[in-house]
Design a protein around this motif. Sequence first.
Motif, PDB file in Angstrom:
ATOM      1  N   SER A 563      -9.834   9.246  10.753  1.00 37.87           N
ATOM      2  CA  SER A 563      -8.779  10.112  11.266  1.00 37.87           C
ATOM      3  C   SER A 563      -9.089  10.451  12.726  1.00 37.87           C
ATOM      4  CB  SER A 563      -8.665  11.365  10.396  1.00 37.87           C
ATOM      5  OG  SER A 563      -7.492  12.090  10.693  1.00 37.87           O
ATOM      6  N   ASN A 564      -9.272  11.722  13.078  1.00 40.26           N
ATOM      7  CA  ASN A 564      -9.731  12.040  14.426  1.00 40.26           C
ATOM      8  C   ASN A 564     -11.084  11.378  14.694  1.00 40.26           C
ATOM      9  OD1 ASN A 564      -9.869  13.867  16.962  1.00 40.26           O
ATOM     10  ND2 ASN A 564     -11.741  14.366  15.860  1.00 40.26           N
ATOM     11  N   GLY A 565     -11.910  11.245  13.650  1.00 40.09           N
ATOM     12  CA  GLY A 565     -13.174  10.517  13.788  1.00 40.09           C
ATOM     13  C   GLY A 565     -12.946   9.038  14.036  1.00 40.09           C
ATOM     14  N   GLY A 566     -11.811   8.500  13.553  1.00 35.44           N
ATOM     15  CA  GLY A 566     -11.446   7.119  13.860  1.00 35.44           C
ATOM     16  C   GLY A 566     -11.124   6.958  15.331  1.00 35.44           C
ATOM     17  N   LEU A 567     -10.436   7.969  15.888  1.00 31.80           N
ATOM     18  CA  LEU A 567     -10.206   7.973  17.337  1.00 31.80           C
ATOM     19  C   LEU A 567     -11.535   8.034  18.079  1.00 31.80           C
ATOM     20  CD1 LEU A 567      -8.522   8.313  19.947  1.00 31.80           C
ATOM     21  CD2 LEU A 567      -8.432  10.763  19.438  1.00 31.80           C
ATOM     22  N   LEU A 568     -12.441   8.865  17.594  1.00 28.91           N
ATOM     23  CA  LEU A 568     -13.761   9.006  18.216  1.00 28.91           C
ATOM     24  C   LEU A 568     -14.480   7.666  18.300  1.00 28.91           C
ATOM     25  CD1 LEU A 568     -16.288  10.691  19.145  1.00 28.91           C
ATOM     26  CD2 LEU A 568     -16.829  10.924  16.703  1.00 28.91           C
ATOM     27  N   VAL A 569     -14.639   6.990  17.170  1.00 33.57           N
ATOM     28  CA  VAL A 569     -15.420   5.740  17.190  1.00 33.57           C
ATOM     29  C   VAL A 569     -14.643   4.628  17.876  1.00 33.57           C
ATOM     30  CG1 VAL A 569     -16.776   6.385  15.166  1.00 33.57           C
ATOM     31  CG2 VAL A 569     -14.692   5.037  14.847  1.00 33.57           C
ATOM     32  N   GLY A 570     -13.298   4.655  17.761  1.00 34.27           N
ATOM     33  CA  GLY A 570     -12.505   3.666  18.482  1.00 34.27           C
ATOM     34  C   GLY A 570     -12.658   3.822  19.982  1.00 34.27           C
ATOM     35  N   THR A 571     -12.717   5.075  20.441  1.00 35.25           N
ATOM     36  CA  THR A 571     -12.854   5.334  21.873  1.00 35.25           C
ATOM     37  C   THR A 571     -14.238   4.945  22.382  1.00 35.25           C
ATOM     38  OG1 THR A 571     -11.244   7.141  21.801  1.00 35.25           O
ATOM     39  CG2 THR A 571     -12.780   7.105  23.649  1.00 35.25           C
ATOM     40  N   VAL A 572     -15.288   5.410  21.709  1.00 34.91           N
ATOM     41  CA  VAL A 572     -16.632   5.115  22.225  1.00 34.91           C
ATOM     42  C   VAL A 572     -16.958   3.633  22.108  1.00 34.91           C
ATOM     43  CG1 VAL A 572     -17.447   7.464  21.778  1.00 34.91           C
ATOM     44  CG2 VAL A 572     -17.803   5.689  20.046  1.00 34.91           C
ATOM     45  N   ALA A 573     -16.301   2.932  21.174  1.00 32.29           N
ATOM     46  CA  ALA A 573     -16.513   1.482  21.083  1.00 32.29           C
ATOM     47  C   ALA A 573     -15.920   0.767  22.289  1.00 32.29           C
ATOM     48  CB  ALA A 573     -15.893   0.938  19.799  1.00 32.29           C
ATOM     49  N   THR A 574     -14.841   1.331  22.862  1.00 27.23           N
ATOM     50  CA  THR A 574     -14.278   0.733  24.073  1.00 27.23           C
ATOM     51  C   THR A 574     -14.986   1.241  25.325  1.00 27.23           C
ATOM     52  OG1 THR A 574     -12.540   2.442  24.156  1.00 27.23           O
ATOM     53  CG2 THR A 574     -12.020   0.387  23.018  1.00 27.23           C
ATOM     54  N   MET A 575     -15.522   2.470  25.269  1.00 29.00           N
ATOM     55  CA  MET A 575     -16.255   3.012  26.414  1.00 29.00           C
ATOM     56  C   MET A 575     -17.623   2.362  26.574  1.00 29.00           C
ATOM     57  SD  MET A 575     -15.477   7.120  26.007  1.00 29.00           S
ATOM     58  CE  MET A 575     -16.666   7.595  27.266  1.00 29.00           C
ATOM     59  N   ARG A 576     -18.338   2.239  25.445  1.00 27.65           N
ATOM     60  CA  ARG A 576     -19.705   1.724  25.474  1.00 27.65           C
ATOM     61  C   ARG A 576     -19.913   0.688  24.363  1.00 27.65           C
ATOM     62  NH1 ARG A 576     -23.902   4.414  27.723  1.00 27.65           N
ATOM     63  NH2 ARG A 576     -24.974   2.516  27.087  1.00 27.65           N
ATOM     64  N   PRO A 577     -19.246  -0.436  24.445  1.00 29.12           N
ATOM     65  CA  PRO A 577     -19.399  -1.444  23.393  1.00 29.12           C
ATOM     66  C   PRO A 577     -20.808  -2.001  23.299  1.00 29.12           C
ATOM     67  CG  PRO A 577     -18.223  -2.351  25.280  1.00 29.12           C
ATOM     68  CD  PRO A 577     -18.324  -0.879  25.505  1.00 29.12           C
ATOM     69  N   ASP A 578     -21.597  -1.808  24.353  1.00 29.51           N
ATOM     70  CA  ASP A 578     -22.965  -2.308  24.361  1.00 29.51           C
ATOM     71  C   ASP A 578     -23.893  -1.499  23.467  1.00 29.51           C
ATOM     72  OD1 ASP A 578     -22.380  -0.264  26.442  1.00 29.51           O
ATOM     73  OD2 ASP A 578     -24.565  -0.312  26.729  1.00 29.51           O
ATOM     74  N   LEU A 579     -23.458  -0.292  23.058  1.00 27.16           N
ATOM     75  CA  LEU A 579     -24.337   0.601  22.303  1.00 27.16           C
ATOM     76  C   LEU A 579     -24.371   0.297  20.811  1.00 27.16           C
ATOM     77  CD1 LEU A 579     -23.990   4.306  23.567  1.00 27.16           C
ATOM     78  CD2 LEU A 579     -26.046   2.885  23.488  1.00 27.16           C
ATOM     79  N   TYR A 580     -23.373  -0.416  20.307  1.00 27.63           N
ATOM     80  CA  TYR A 580     -23.207  -0.520  18.852  1.00 27.63           C
ATOM     81  C   TYR A 580     -23.049  -1.969  18.413  1.00 27.63           C
ATOM     82  CZ  TYR A 580     -21.492   3.970  20.531  1.00 27.63           C
ATOM     83  OH  TYR A 580     -21.352   5.140  21.214  1.00 27.63           O
ATOM     84  N   GLU A 581     -23.562  -2.220  17.221  1.00 31.71           N
ATOM     85  CA  GLU A 581     -23.413  -3.536  16.606  1.00 31.71           C
ATOM     86  C   GLU A 581     -22.383  -3.494  15.477  1.00 31.71           C
ATOM     87  OE1 GLU A 581     -24.365  -7.666  16.430  1.00 31.71           O
ATOM     88  OE2 GLU A 581     -24.741  -6.096  17.915  1.00 31.71           O
TER      89      GLU A 581
END
Length: 704
Positions: A563-581
């Motif tokens: 939900s809002n947490g989906g927005l959170l992870v969707g956003t940080v995945a586009t901001m810092r895709p290098d941080l997550y696998e």
Amino acid sequence: MNKRLIASLVIGSVASVGVMTQSMAKDTQKTSKVDDPYIWLEEVEGEKALNWVEEQNEKSLGYLMSKPLYKELYEKNLEVYNSDERIPYVGQMGDYFYNFWRDDENPRGLWRRTTLEEYQKEDPEWEIILNLDELAEKEDENWVYKGSNCLYPTYDRCLINLSRGGADATVVREFDIESKSFVKDGFQLPEAKSSLSWIDKDTLYVGTDFGEGSMTDSGYPRIVKTWKRGQPIEKAKTVFEGEKENVWIGAMVSHDGDDKYKIIYQGLDFYTSEIFLVTDDGLKKLDRPKDSSFSGVINGQLLLELKSDWTVGDKTYKQASLLSISMDDFVAGKKNFTEVLVPDARTSIASVSSTKDHVLITTLKDVSSELYRYTFKGGKWSHEKIDMPDLGTLSVTGTSDEHNNFFINYQNFLTPSSLYYFDAAKDSASVLKSLPAFFDASPYKVEQKFAEAKDGTKVPYFLIMAKDTELDGKNPTLLYGYGGFEVSLRPSYSATVGIDWLEQGGVYALANIRGGGEYGPAWHQAALKKNRHIAFNDFITVAEHLIETKVTDNKHLGIRGGSNGGLLVGTVATMRPDLYEAVVCQVPLLDMKRFNQLLAGASWMGEYGNPDNEDEWNYIKTYSPYHNVHKDVDYPKIFFTTSTRDDRVHPGHARKMVAKMMNQGHDLLYYENTEGGHGGAANNEQSAKLNALIYTYLADQLMD
């Protein structure tokens, strides 16, 4: 069903009122002149869109369900969800304790009741009031129980909410408790997002879809009427009309002993409201800060919780304070408030409830619960702490305005829920029921850490891992977050986290970032609207701290949110895709240009801003995931999930994001449950499946 004022509706209750049916959804979406090649995926039940969904499901399910781990996790999850070794939580109405129960024999569930004497037994006998499986079979409908609203103080008549497939929108029918049957020619409403409250046995306040113009831009009732038994709803008398740009208009009745207060609630936006008292002389607007909320009325004392500082004369009441005042004085315009509780910087008020003579306040101190009992006597409040285990989450349930007994649930990450019964005569709480341990917690430990944000703020997070974990930077780690709507993420026991992740060798982290309510209104307001990046940056800070402290590295770190947490992870995945696998993005908001045009989205502009306002779109567009995903950037293999029957956050968000990323050539997974509503699952089998899919994906991405 005690003396709480329902007027303190915020995210959970507004959301649970129900949004629109999917057949109505496309009528509320403004699609003219929209430059979006994937907008056809917003047609929820369109043939082309559903064919696309089926194609994506087939690919993703074929991939994940072929993994040996999937079947193992699914079977273990289903065993947990269907286990009879669960606590049957109850709510009290009159002399009975009511519970809704699902198991493998009753996947849709049983609404049932028992007495306190029976409930205190290890294996109580239950009287079945309504069998949802039998009802669904008889009517050939996929009914999902969405709660009841029963007539105070007799509780002999109830308004039952039934959802098709788990959607928020419900059919409402009047039910007779004693005959265990629906009332012939009783109160009933067709599928809609409706709000009803009993005035007396033959009269209701009702807000629903009365036809064109009766709904707000957010898709909630705009008009409240009084509806008398036997009267066609078209003839119901209008009590109050709000504005289309309001979030929601509702009416409710609050009881305080023999006193009854009729209240009109006008939600101006998600966080501000006007509240009116219905009197013999008409409506009287209550003079209070528009962002404050009522927490209850007990023995004539109204409780008011502040979300910002409030200056009255030469006195300033601090943000987050809980105040009280005589209801008669307040209605008369007086402001002689008494401070009940003024939290310090490390403490927030998590919940307020009441018994016959006391107010029960649950607080969070550095995200761990404490419980206090307050008593008003001689014009003053006194309090005492209820002795309960430390470093966990406490939840008060089963209160009544007929006595001072109540239930308290306690849990933490490694301790299954225990239900305590507080006996006022003994002035102590004792364990009544406990969950079994669904996984062996002895190899694990819990630590609370603090990551320092760039502005110096200490952002707490919990870390759950094996006691012998080596900090070598290679541990598969899942970081979960939410960060919005003043929702606090607290220590809680999850059998699926234990079985599906910890037992597989994973580390679990829970981030208490700004935007949530862990430290009160200020913690939430720090990340509102133009400051939204603070929530995202806090989450990134925690992720970086996990890497800096050698818990994991970017090739073994996954994130999850819904939900809002989906927005959170969707956003940080586009901001810092290098941080997550790995990224698990569930029932998300992603298209922040159109979120306010889809379903209940307009109600969330108080949180995010209005994308139709150029100044506000200028900061929203800097993080909107749908507008910040690019062809030439390497992203982790994201797993998006949603539900066709989610009528709160439109499934078009996830669909369009997936279609756009696929067209750009990115590798990803997508699963859309055709039922399940905003929770993503409508029954135990679907819940077991969804979690098995998610943790199979995480293991595949993060575990060597």
